[in-house]
Write a protein that holds these residues in place. Structure first.
Motif, PDB file in Angstrom:
ATOM      1  N   TYR A  16     -18.943  78.287  38.279  1.00  0.00           N
ATOM      2  CA  TYR A  16     -18.827  76.853  38.995  1.00  0.00           C
ATOM      3  C   TYR A  16     -18.607  77.204  40.553  1.00  0.00           C
ATOM      4  O   TYR A  16     -16.721  77.419  40.735  1.00  0.00           O
ATOM      5  CB  TYR A  16     -18.227  75.841  38.309  1.00  0.00           C
ATOM      6  CG  TYR A  16     -19.226  75.730  36.833  1.00  0.00           C
ATOM      7  CD1 TYR A  16     -19.793  74.708  36.587  1.00  0.00           C
ATOM      8  CD2 TYR A  16     -18.960  76.645  35.701  1.00  0.00           C
ATOM      9  CE1 TYR A  16     -20.360  73.860  35.954  1.00  0.00           C
ATOM     10  CE2 TYR A  16     -19.780  75.797  34.578  1.00  0.00           C
ATOM     11  CZ  TYR A  16     -20.658  75.254  34.867  1.00  0.00           C
ATOM     12  OH  TYR A  16     -20.990  74.577  33.623  1.00  0.00           O
ATOM     13  N   ASP A  17     -18.472  75.810  41.250  1.00  0.00           N
ATOM     14  CA  ASP A  17     -17.717  75.006  42.389  1.00  0.00           C
ATOM     15  C   ASP A  17     -17.912  74.030  42.579  1.00  0.00           C
ATOM     16  O   ASP A  17     -18.784  73.324  42.385  1.00  0.00           O
ATOM     17  CB  ASP A  17     -18.958  76.151  44.152  1.00  0.00           C
ATOM     18  CG  ASP A  17     -18.144  75.331  45.039  1.00  0.00           C
ATOM     19  OD1 ASP A  17     -17.056  75.565  45.013  1.00  0.00           O
ATOM     20  OD2 ASP A  17     -18.709  75.753  45.937  1.00  0.00           O
ATOM     21  N   GLU A  20     -19.785  72.353  40.167  1.00  0.00           N
ATOM     22  CA  GLU A  20     -20.800  72.464  39.735  1.00  0.00           C
ATOM     23  C   GLU A  20     -21.534  73.972  40.015  1.00  0.00           C
ATOM     24  O   GLU A  20     -20.886  74.040  39.889  1.00  0.00           O
ATOM     25  CB  GLU A  20     -21.954  72.250  41.750  1.00  0.00           C
ATOM     26  CG  GLU A  20     -23.401  71.948  41.658  1.00  0.00           C
ATOM     27  CD  GLU A  20     -24.013  71.645  43.181  1.00  0.00           C
ATOM     28  OE1 GLU A  20     -24.823  72.408  43.251  1.00  0.00           O
ATOM     29  OE2 GLU A  20     -23.203  70.911  43.818  1.00  0.00           O
ATOM     30  N   LEU A  21     -22.880  73.823  38.757  1.00  0.00           N
ATOM     31  CA  LEU A  21     -22.940  75.160  38.346  1.00  0.00           C
ATOM     32  C   LEU A  21     -23.946  76.113  39.355  1.00  0.00           C
ATOM     33  O   LEU A  21     -24.474  75.297  39.989  1.00  0.00           O
ATOM     34  CB  LEU A  21     -24.024  74.988  37.066  1.00  0.00           C
ATOM     35  CG  LEU A  21     -24.394  76.145  36.414  1.00  0.00           C
ATOM     36  CD1 LEU A  21     -23.238  77.094  35.871  1.00  0.00           C
ATOM     37  CD2 LEU A  21     -25.672  75.913  35.627  1.00  0.00           C
ATOM     38  N   CYS A  22     -23.383  77.035  39.472  1.00  0.00           N
ATOM     39  CA  CYS A  22     -24.314  77.916  40.891  1.00  0.00           C
ATOM     40  C   CYS A  22     -24.634  78.811  40.049  1.00  0.00           C
ATOM     41  O   CYS A  22     -25.626  79.600  40.775  1.00  0.00           O
ATOM     42  CB  CYS A  22     -22.787  78.289  41.576  1.00  0.00           C
ATOM     43  SG  CYS A  22     -21.844  77.269  42.701  1.00  0.00           S
ATOM     44  N   GLY A  23     -24.234  78.916  38.629  1.00  0.00           N
ATOM     45  CA  GLY A  23     -25.637  79.755  38.006  1.00  0.00           C
ATOM     46  C   GLY A  23     -24.608  80.896  36.871  1.00  0.00           C
ATOM     47  O   GLY A  23     -23.350  80.416  36.753  1.00  0.00           O
ATOM     48  N   ALA A  34     -21.360  87.467  42.251  1.00  0.00           N
ATOM     49  CA  ALA A  34     -21.648  85.946  42.861  1.00  0.00           C
ATOM     50  C   ALA A  34     -20.708  85.480  43.255  1.00  0.00           C
ATOM     51  O   ALA A  34     -20.162  84.191  44.177  1.00  0.00           O
ATOM     52  CB  ALA A  34     -22.486  85.068  41.458  1.00  0.00           C
ATOM     53  N   ALA A  35     -19.435  85.353  42.374  1.00  0.00           N
ATOM     54  CA  ALA A  35     -18.222  84.440  43.092  1.00  0.00           C
ATOM     55  C   ALA A  35     -17.511  84.836  44.444  1.00  0.00           C
ATOM     56  O   ALA A  35     -17.541  84.161  45.427  1.00  0.00           O
ATOM     57  CB  ALA A  35     -17.380  84.345  42.079  1.00  0.00           C
ATOM     58  N   HIS A  38     -20.350  84.123  47.281  1.00  0.00           N
ATOM     59  CA  HIS A  38     -20.079  82.638  47.522  1.00  0.00           C
ATOM     60  C   HIS A  38     -18.863  82.207  48.350  1.00  0.00           C
ATOM     61  O   HIS A  38     -19.046  81.760  49.932  1.00  0.00           O
ATOM     62  CB  HIS A  38     -19.854  81.653  46.183  1.00  0.00           C
ATOM     63  CG  HIS A  38     -20.720  80.112  46.471  1.00  0.00           C
ATOM     64  ND1 HIS A  38     -21.241  79.334  46.324  1.00  0.00           N
ATOM     65  CD2 HIS A  38     -19.024  79.695  46.090  1.00  0.00           C
ATOM     66  CE1 HIS A  38     -20.968  78.444  47.129  1.00  0.00           C
ATOM     67  NE2 HIS A  38     -19.765  78.207  46.440  1.00  0.00           N
ATOM     68  N   ARG A  89     -11.397  75.623  48.585  1.00  0.00           N
ATOM     69  CA  ARG A  89     -12.081  75.390  47.830  1.00  0.00           C
ATOM     70  C   ARG A  89     -12.229  76.386  46.938  1.00  0.00           C
ATOM     71  O   ARG A  89     -10.944  77.356  46.546  1.00  0.00           O
ATOM     72  CB  ARG A  89     -13.115  76.511  48.359  1.00  0.00           C
ATOM     73  CG  ARG A  89     -14.767  75.920  47.897  1.00  0.00           C
ATOM     74  CD  ARG A  89     -15.173  74.643  47.991  1.00  0.00           C
ATOM     75  NE  ARG A  89     -17.227  75.115  47.962  1.00  0.00           N
ATOM     76  CZ  ARG A  89     -17.710  75.206  48.454  1.00  0.00           C
ATOM     77  NH1 ARG A  89     -17.049  73.895  50.015  1.00  0.00           N
ATOM     78  NH2 ARG A  89     -18.710  74.943  49.271  1.00  0.00           N
ATOM     79  N   VAL A  91     -13.886  78.215  42.951  1.00  0.00           N
ATOM     80  CA  VAL A  91     -15.181  78.349  42.195  1.00  0.00           C
ATOM     81  C   VAL A  91     -14.375  79.429  41.202  1.00  0.00           C
ATOM     82  O   VAL A  91     -13.015  80.018  40.942  1.00  0.00           O
ATOM     83  CB  VAL A  91     -15.858  80.213  42.972  1.00  0.00           C
ATOM     84  CG1 VAL A  91     -16.717  80.213  42.277  1.00  0.00           C
ATOM     85  CG2 VAL A  91     -15.866  79.117  44.803  1.00  0.00           C
TER      86      VAL A  91
END
Length: 123
Positions: A16-17, A20-23, A34-35, A38, A89, A91
């Motif tokens: 999540y970021d 919001e679900l990112c993957g 992935a994090a 991102h 930010r 994550v």
């Protein structure tokens, strides 16, 4: 050859970021990658916007907090010349089991998504 049925207790990792679900990933190393990718994209964007807005060079502080079923990455972007905050930010990676994820998605669908339409933009 028939597919192997997935165990409902199989762990999955949600990235999540800002809520919001990112993957959704099958392993923690894939979720971590992935994090980190991102955050690298966010860094590049922040540097580009800082130059565009004539803020000068940017420095970054990146923090990582590892929990038992939650891993947090936090990033702070600051101007190099006066250390003023430009951007923050967060994550987060959460570990769920497949059955928990299926249950969460079923509730989401049963409730018609994540909220009610309060305006369609027309006057």
């Amino acid at each position: 050859m028939p597919k192997k049925k997935q165990n409902p207790q199989t762990p999955i990792y949600l990235v999540y970021d800002f809520e919001e679900l990112c993957g959704v990933f099958s392993t923690l190393p894939l979720a971590r990658e992935a994090a980190e990718e991102h955050l690298a994209l966010v860094k590049n964007y922040t540097v580009k916007k800082a130059k565009q807005m004539k803020f000068g060079d940017v420095t970054f502080e990146v923090y990582r907090d590892d929990g038992e079923r939650r891993w947090l990455y936090a990033m702070v972007a600051k101007t190099k010349h006066n250390n003023a905050d430009l951007h923050r930010r967060k994550v987060v990676i959460y570990q769920y089991n497949m059955d928990q994820y299926y249950s969460m998605m079923k509730r989401f669908i049963d409730n018609g998504g994540n909220g009610k339409l309060i305006s369609d933009g027309r006057k």
